[in-house]
Design a protein around this motif. Structure first.
Motif, PDB file in Angstrom:
ATOM      1  N   GLY A  22      -5.448 -23.568   0.583  1.00 26.17           N
ATOM      2  CA  GLY A  22      -5.593 -23.171  -0.801  1.00 26.17           C
ATOM      3  C   GLY A  22      -7.007 -22.885  -1.255  1.00 26.17           C
ATOM      4  N   ALA A  71       2.089 -17.925   1.177  1.00 25.06           N
ATOM      5  CA  ALA A  71       2.526 -18.091  -0.194  1.00 25.06           C
ATOM      6  C   ALA A  71       3.762 -17.230  -0.482  1.00 25.06           C
ATOM      7  N   GLU A  74       6.845 -18.905   0.917  1.00 23.92           N
ATOM      8  CA  GLU A  74       7.298 -20.102   0.199  1.00 23.92           C
ATOM      9  C   GLU A  74       8.136 -19.747  -1.010  1.00 23.92           C
ATOM     10  N   ARG A  75       8.044 -18.528  -1.487  1.00 23.30           N
ATOM     11  CA  ARG A  75       8.772 -18.140  -2.700  1.00 23.30           C
ATOM     12  C   ARG A  75      10.216 -17.895  -2.429  1.00 23.30           C
TER      13      ARG A  75
END
Length: 75
Positions: A22, A71, A74-75
């Motif tokens: 991150g 990312a 992960e959605r």
């Protein structure tokens, strides 16, 4: 044989130490810094140094792309 000599401190993998999850903002800043350095060196015709800076910039670009792909997954 002394047992203390056989012990080595446990270390994280080098990639885990350098790539905290991150930290995209930091990666973008490093990418932009190395791109600027490469462009400035390019004015002075030092091909080896310029290529080194571009390689560093590419490293951070890959890290940003991997983070974006993770990312999206992960959605």
């Amino acid at each position: 044989m002394n047992t203390r000599e056989n012990r080595s401190p446990r270390r994280k993998d080098a990639n885990q130490q350098r790539k905290p999850a991150g930290n995209v903002a930091g990666w973008r800043q490093s990418f932009e810094r190395y791109m600027a350095l490469a462009q400035n060196v390019g004015q002075h015709e030092d091909d080896v140094t310029r290529e080194g800076y571009y390689q560093h910039a590419e490293h951070y670009l890959r890290m940003m792309n991997e983070a974006a792909a993770a990312a999206a997954g992960e959605r």
